[in-house]
Design a protein around this motif. Structure first.
Motif, PDB file in Angstrom:
ATOM      1  N   ALA A 146      -9.955   6.918  16.897  1.00  0.00           N
ATOM      2  CA  ALA A 146      -9.343   8.242  16.933  1.00  0.00           C
ATOM      3  C   ALA A 146      -7.866   8.170  17.340  1.00  0.00           C
ATOM      4  O   ALA A 146      -7.084   9.036  16.987  1.00  0.00           O
ATOM      5  N   TRP A 147      -7.471   7.138  18.054  1.00  0.00           N
ATOM      6  CA  TRP A 147      -6.080   6.985  18.442  1.00  0.00           C
ATOM      7  C   TRP A 147      -5.272   6.443  17.282  1.00  0.00           C
ATOM      8  O   TRP A 147      -5.760   5.698  16.452  1.00  0.00           O
ATOM      9  N   ARG A 148      -4.023   6.803  17.216  1.00  0.00           N
ATOM     10  CA  ARG A 148      -3.167   6.361  16.119  1.00  0.00           C
ATOM     11  C   ARG A 148      -2.820   4.885  16.258  1.00  0.00           C
ATOM     12  O   ARG A 148      -2.540   4.389  17.338  1.00  0.00           O
ATOM     13  N   SER A 149      -2.831   4.200  15.126  1.00  0.00           N
ATOM     14  CA  SER A 149      -2.489   2.779  15.094  1.00  0.00           C
ATOM     15  C   SER A 149      -0.973   2.617  15.219  1.00  0.00           C
ATOM     16  O   SER A 149      -0.223   3.587  15.061  1.00  0.00           O
ATOM     17  N   PRO A 150      -0.485   1.397  15.470  1.00  0.00           N
ATOM     18  CA  PRO A 150       0.966   1.186  15.546  1.00  0.00           C
ATOM     19  C   PRO A 150       1.681   1.607  14.251  1.00  0.00           C
ATOM     20  O   PRO A 150       2.782   2.162  14.296  1.00  0.00           O
ATOM     21  N   GLN A 151       1.039   1.350  13.098  1.00  0.00           N
ATOM     22  CA  GLN A 151       1.643   1.769  11.828  1.00  0.00           C
ATOM     23  C   GLN A 151       1.741   3.290  11.767  1.00  0.00           C
ATOM     24  O   GLN A 151       2.742   3.839  11.306  1.00  0.00           O
ATOM     25  N   GLN A 152       0.693   3.958  12.232  1.00  0.00           N
ATOM     26  CA  GLN A 152       0.719   5.419  12.228  1.00  0.00           C
ATOM     27  C   GLN A 152       1.763   5.954  13.208  1.00  0.00           C
ATOM     28  O   GLN A 152       2.409   6.962  12.945  1.00  0.00           O
ATOM     29  N   MET A 153       1.931   5.263  14.331  1.00  0.00           N
ATOM     30  CA  MET A 153       2.934   5.693  15.310  1.00  0.00           C
ATOM     31  C   MET A 153       4.339   5.578  14.734  1.00  0.00           C
ATOM     32  O   MET A 153       5.235   6.325  15.104  1.00  0.00           O
ATOM     33  N   ALA A 154       4.531   4.636  13.803  1.00  0.00           N
ATOM     34  CA  ALA A 154       5.845   4.430  13.202  1.00  0.00           C
ATOM     35  C   ALA A 154       6.124   5.401  12.062  1.00  0.00           C
ATOM     36  O   ALA A 154       7.228   5.396  11.512  1.00  0.00           O
ATOM     37  N   ALA A 155       5.144   6.235  11.710  1.00  0.00           N
ATOM     38  CA  ALA A 155       5.345   7.186  10.613  1.00  0.00           C
ATOM     39  C   ALA A 155       6.519   8.100  10.934  1.00  0.00           C
ATOM     40  O   ALA A 155       6.652   8.595  12.051  1.00  0.00           O
ATOM     41  N   LYS A 156       7.347   8.318   9.936  1.00  0.00           N
ATOM     42  CA  LYS A 156       8.552   9.114  10.146  1.00  0.00           C
ATOM     43  C   LYS A 156       8.307  10.609   9.972  1.00  0.00           C
ATOM     44  O   LYS A 156       9.099  11.423  10.416  1.00  0.00           O
TER      45      LYS A 156
ATOM     46  N   ARG B  19       5.081  13.892   9.035  1.00  0.00           N
ATOM     47  CA  ARG B  19       3.672  14.242   8.909  1.00  0.00           C
ATOM     48  C   ARG B  19       3.125  13.787   7.559  1.00  0.00           C
ATOM     49  O   ARG B  19       1.985  13.374   7.453  1.00  0.00           O
ATOM     50  N   ALA B  20       3.948  13.893   6.529  1.00  0.00           N
ATOM     51  CA  ALA B  20       3.521  13.491   5.189  1.00  0.00           C
ATOM     52  C   ALA B  20       3.195  11.996   5.154  1.00  0.00           C
ATOM     53  O   ALA B  20       2.205  11.589   4.534  1.00  0.00           O
ATOM     54  N   ASP B  21       4.015  11.175   5.826  1.00  0.00           N
ATOM     55  CA  ASP B  21       3.739   9.739   5.898  1.00  0.00           C
ATOM     56  C   ASP B  21       2.426   9.488   6.637  1.00  0.00           C
ATOM     57  O   ASP B  21       1.603   8.677   6.202  1.00  0.00           O
ATOM     58  N   LEU B  22       2.230  10.183   7.752  1.00  0.00           N
ATOM     59  CA  LEU B  22       1.018  10.035   8.538  1.00  0.00           C
ATOM     60  C   LEU B  22      -0.204  10.459   7.726  1.00  0.00           C
ATOM     61  O   LEU B  22      -1.220   9.772   7.711  1.00  0.00           O
ATOM     62  N   LEU B  23      -0.088  11.565   7.023  1.00  0.00           N
ATOM     63  CA  LEU B  23      -1.182  12.047   6.194  1.00  0.00           C
ATOM     64  C   LEU B  23      -1.485  11.060   5.070  1.00  0.00           C
ATOM     65  O   LEU B  23      -2.642  10.783   4.761  1.00  0.00           O
TER      66      LEU B  23
END
Length: 138
Positions: free
Chosen positions: A35-45, A47-51
């Motif tokens: 459920a926690w965001r991965s390092p790659q997800q944390m680096a998302a610039k 919301r669209a990148d995260l999604l």
């Protein structure tokens, strides 16, 4: 005072304690960590990148297939077989399956499904009907 004792020692206290144990187990489990965001997800610039990342993760674990009528979508886990699709429709469908066609072609029951496959399931006719032979009058 009686209400206080009941809250401290009664059924509610038991379930509160059980809930604390459950929460500790969940916190230590892999499910909670996912459920926690991965390092790659944390680096998302954005919301669209995260999604987009989340969508790719889901697509990597799931297979989307369609029933022959093209209006029913089935979301199955990756590695699901043609027979898994039949059982997903209904247990009786899976148990009475005679032929499965993917994209119009007959396939073995253990054929692994791919996203975009169109599934058609042919079942054996059910010949058994309830009878009154087991009824004892008297």
């Amino acid at each position: 005072k009686e209400m206080h004792l009941m809250a401290e020692l009664g059924g509610a206290a038991h379930w509160f304690y059980k809930d604390l144990i459950y929460r500790k187990e969940v916190a230590e489990s892999k499910i909670y960590r996912i459920a926690w965001r991965s390092p790659q997800q944390m680096a998302a610039k954005s919301r669209a990148d995260l999604l987009g990342m989340a969508k790719k993760q889901i697509q990597a674990a799931r297979v989307i297939v369609y029933l022959e009528d093209n209006s029913t979508v089935m979301n199955l886990k990756k590695g699901s077989t043609a027979l898994d699709a039949a059982f997903t429709i209904h247990t009786d469908v899976g148990l009475s399956t005679v032929t499965i066609r993917l994209n119009g072609e007959p396939v073995p029951f253990d054929r692994v499904l791919q996203t975009g496959d169109v599934v058609s399931v042919d079942c054996a006719a059910v010949t058994s009907t309830p009878t009154d032979s087991g009824i004892v009058s008297g």
